[in-house]
Scaffold this motif. Structure first.
Motif, short mmCIF file in Angstrom:
data_model
loop_
_atom_site.label_atom_id
_atom_site.label_comp_id
_atom_site.label_asym_id
_atom_site.label_seq_id
_atom_site.Cartn_x
_atom_site.Cartn_y
_atom_site.Cartn_z
N VAL A 68 2.70 -4.84 25.68
CA VAL A 68 3.03 -3.40 24.83
C VAL A 68 3.85 -3.61 23.99
O VAL A 68 4.08 -3.27 22.63
N THR A 69 5.10 -4.17 24.26
CA THR A 69 6.56 -4.45 23.56
C THR A 69 6.01 -5.15 22.20
O THR A 69 6.39 -4.90 21.42
N LEU A 70 5.31 -6.34 22.71
CA LEU A 70 5.13 -7.13 21.67
C LEU A 70 4.01 -6.52 20.59
O LEU A 70 4.05 -6.78 19.46
N SER A 71 3.20 -5.68 21.00
CA SER A 71 2.29 -5.10 20.12
C SER A 71 3.17 -4.25 19.29
O SER A 71 2.84 -4.05 17.90
N TYR A 72 4.10 -3.49 19.78
CA TYR A 72 5.13 -2.72 18.83
C TYR A 72 5.64 -3.59 17.70
O TYR A 72 5.79 -3.08 16.38
N GLU A 73 6.34 -4.58 18.29
CA GLU A 73 6.79 -5.58 17.08
C GLU A 73 5.93 -5.84 16.20
O GLU A 73 6.32 -6.02 14.93
N ILE A 74 4.62 -6.28 16.44
CA ILE A 74 3.58 -6.80 15.52
C ILE A 74 3.28 -5.78 14.56
O ILE A 74 3.24 -5.69 13.29
N ALA A 75 3.32 -4.57 15.12
CA ALA A 75 2.73 -3.43 14.26
C ALA A 75 3.84 -3.17 13.26
O ALA A 75 3.71 -2.75 12.21
N ARG A 76 5.10 -3.14 13.59
CA ARG A 76 6.16 -2.89 12.73
C ARG A 76 6.25 -3.97 11.76
O ARG A 76 6.52 -3.63 10.59
N PHE B 274 -6.54 -3.29 18.22
CA PHE B 274 -5.33 -3.09 17.79
C PHE B 274 -5.12 -3.56 16.26
O PHE B 274 -4.45 -2.65 15.51
N PHE B 275 -5.74 -4.47 15.89
CA PHE B 275 -5.53 -4.91 14.45
C PHE B 275 -6.48 -3.63 13.88
O PHE B 275 -6.07 -3.34 12.76
N GLY B 276 -7.76 -3.39 14.10
CA GLY B 276 -8.28 -2.17 13.53
C GLY B 276 -7.42 -0.90 13.51
O GLY B 276 -7.44 -0.24 12.47
N LEU B 277 -7.00 -0.66 14.35
CA LEU B 277 -6.07 0.69 14.60
C LEU B 277 -4.76 0.70 13.37
O LEU B 277 -4.67 1.53 12.79
N CYS B 278 -4.27 -0.58 13.46
CA CYS B 278 -3.23 -0.54 12.50
C CYS B 278 -3.58 -0.69 11.17
O CYS B 278 -3.13 0.01 10.06
N THR B 279 -4.79 -1.30 10.58
CA THR B 279 -5.42 -1.24 9.20
C THR B 279 -5.84 0.02 8.82
O THR B 279 -5.64 0.43 7.78
N LEU B 280 -6.75 0.66 9.65
CA LEU B 280 -7.22 1.95 9.37
C LEU B 280 -6.27 3.06 9.45
O LEU B 280 -6.19 3.79 8.55
N THR B 281 -5.25 2.85 10.11
CA THR B 281 -4.23 3.92 10.11
C THR B 281 -3.36 3.82 8.52
O THR B 281 -2.89 4.87 8.22
N GLU B 282 -2.87 2.60 8.48
CA GLU B 282 -2.36 2.67 7.23
C GLU B 282 -3.16 2.93 6.04
O GLU B 282 -2.49 3.73 5.25
N ALA B 283 -4.41 2.77 6.18
CA ALA B 283 -5.45 3.17 4.95
C ALA B 283 -5.41 4.60 4.65
O ALA B 283 -5.42 5.22 3.63
N LEU B 284 -5.22 5.43 6.00
CA LEU B 284 -5.71 6.96 6.13
C LEU B 284 -4.34 7.59 5.87
O LEU B 284 -4.41 8.42 5.26
N GLU B 285 -3.48 7.13 6.51
CA GLU B 285 -2.16 7.67 6.49
C GLU B 285 -0.92 7.30 6.09
O GLU B 285 0.26 7.78 5.92
N GLY B 286 -0.83 5.78 5.89
CA GLY B 286 0.31 5.11 5.23
C GLY B 286 0.95 4.31 6.51
O GLY B 286 0.79 4.87 7.79
N PRO B 287 2.01 3.24 6.09
CA PRO B 287 2.38 2.61 7.13
C PRO B 287 3.41 3.23 8.25
O PRO B 287 3.60 2.78 9.49
N HIS B 288 3.96 4.31 7.73
CA HIS B 288 5.13 5.17 8.48
C HIS B 288 4.62 5.66 9.95
O HIS B 288 5.31 6.06 10.75
N THR B 289 3.15 5.96 9.96
CA THR B 289 2.51 6.59 11.15
C THR B 289 2.23 5.56 12.33
O THR B 289 1.41 6.13 13.11
N VAL B 290 2.04 4.37 11.83
CA VAL B 290 1.41 3.19 12.73
C VAL B 290 2.00 3.41 14.00
O VAL B 290 1.33 3.10 15.13
#
Length: 222
Positions: free
Chosen positions: A85-93, A159-175
């Motif tokens: 889980v920690t690694l996923s947060y670092e990659i998302a950031r 995970f990758f789909g979540l990051c991609t779609l969240t940025e497209a709909l809301e912007g990177p600050h909400t990932v």
């Protein structure tokens, strides 16, 4: 001279990454990279034989080397699910904030427009996640129905789909917040004794303390 060449390659790579992230592959020219980096076009072609070569180097530099970060999460004193889980947060950031990672993700998404085979990071990502899940299973932390390989494959894609779609709909600050929501739901089905709040809280705090460090500059790619 060798150090100066490395510095030049790094400046070209970073300039190209910023442009690829902003404009995409087809919207970026070698002249654009030259202008952004402050180097001549001749310097660009000296270090990278083509625009395709630069794109390949950008993808390899960050986006395709995510499992390399797993070495920072080998402390067996930390539960493996917490490390995952920690690694996923670092990659998302990194996907939200780091130009090279962002460029690598966009280039991979636009791979059909690039006349060069780009490395597929997802098999490597899945293997890294499988190892951590297998460790969690051995430690008795996974629910009985969870199978590491199949679960890792699903987690990586989701995970990758979540990051991609969240940025497209809301912007990177909400990932990060959306990733927290996702892990709270996901860990309920993964853990034997579900404690998503505890795992996510520790993981998110730990990831926030870790900088996104750039790796050594890669060798020029043809």
């Amino acid at each position: 001279m060798q150090e100066r060449a490395r510095a030049t390659r790094r400046s070209l790579l970073e300039a190209a990454a910023c442009l690829f992230a902003e404009q995409g592959y087809t919207g970026t020219s070698v002249n654009d990279i030259s202008a952004r980096s402050g180097r001549t076009s001749g310097s660009v072609y000296f270090h990278y034989a083509s625009k395709e070569g630069i794109a390949l180097a950008v993808v390899r530099d960050r986006f395709a080397t995510w499992p390399g970060l797993a070495a920072r999460y080998t402390d067996r004193a930390v539960p493996p699910l917490e490390r995952l889980v920690t690694l996923s947060y670092e990659i998302a950031r990194a996907l939200a904030e780091d130009p090279l990672t962002r460029a690598g993700a966009r280039l991979w998404a636009e791979r059909d427009t690039i006349d060069a085979p780009l490395p597929d990071p997802f098999a490597l990502w899945t293997a890294a996640a499988t190892r951590l899940l297998a460790q969690a299973r051995s430690a008795g932390h996974l629910a009985q129905h969870v199978r590491p390989a199949a679960t890792a494959r699903t987690l990586v894609r989701a995970f990758f789909g979540l990051c991609t779609l969240t940025e497209a709909l809301e912007g990177p600050h909400t990932v990060t917040d959306r990733l927290t929501d996702w892990w709270h739901l996901t860990l309920l089905s993964l853990q034997r004794d579900a404690d998503p709040t505890g795992v996510v809280g520790k993981a998110r705090a730990e990831a926030a303390r870790k900088p996104v460090d750039p790796p050594d500059s890669p060798e020029p790619m043809a």
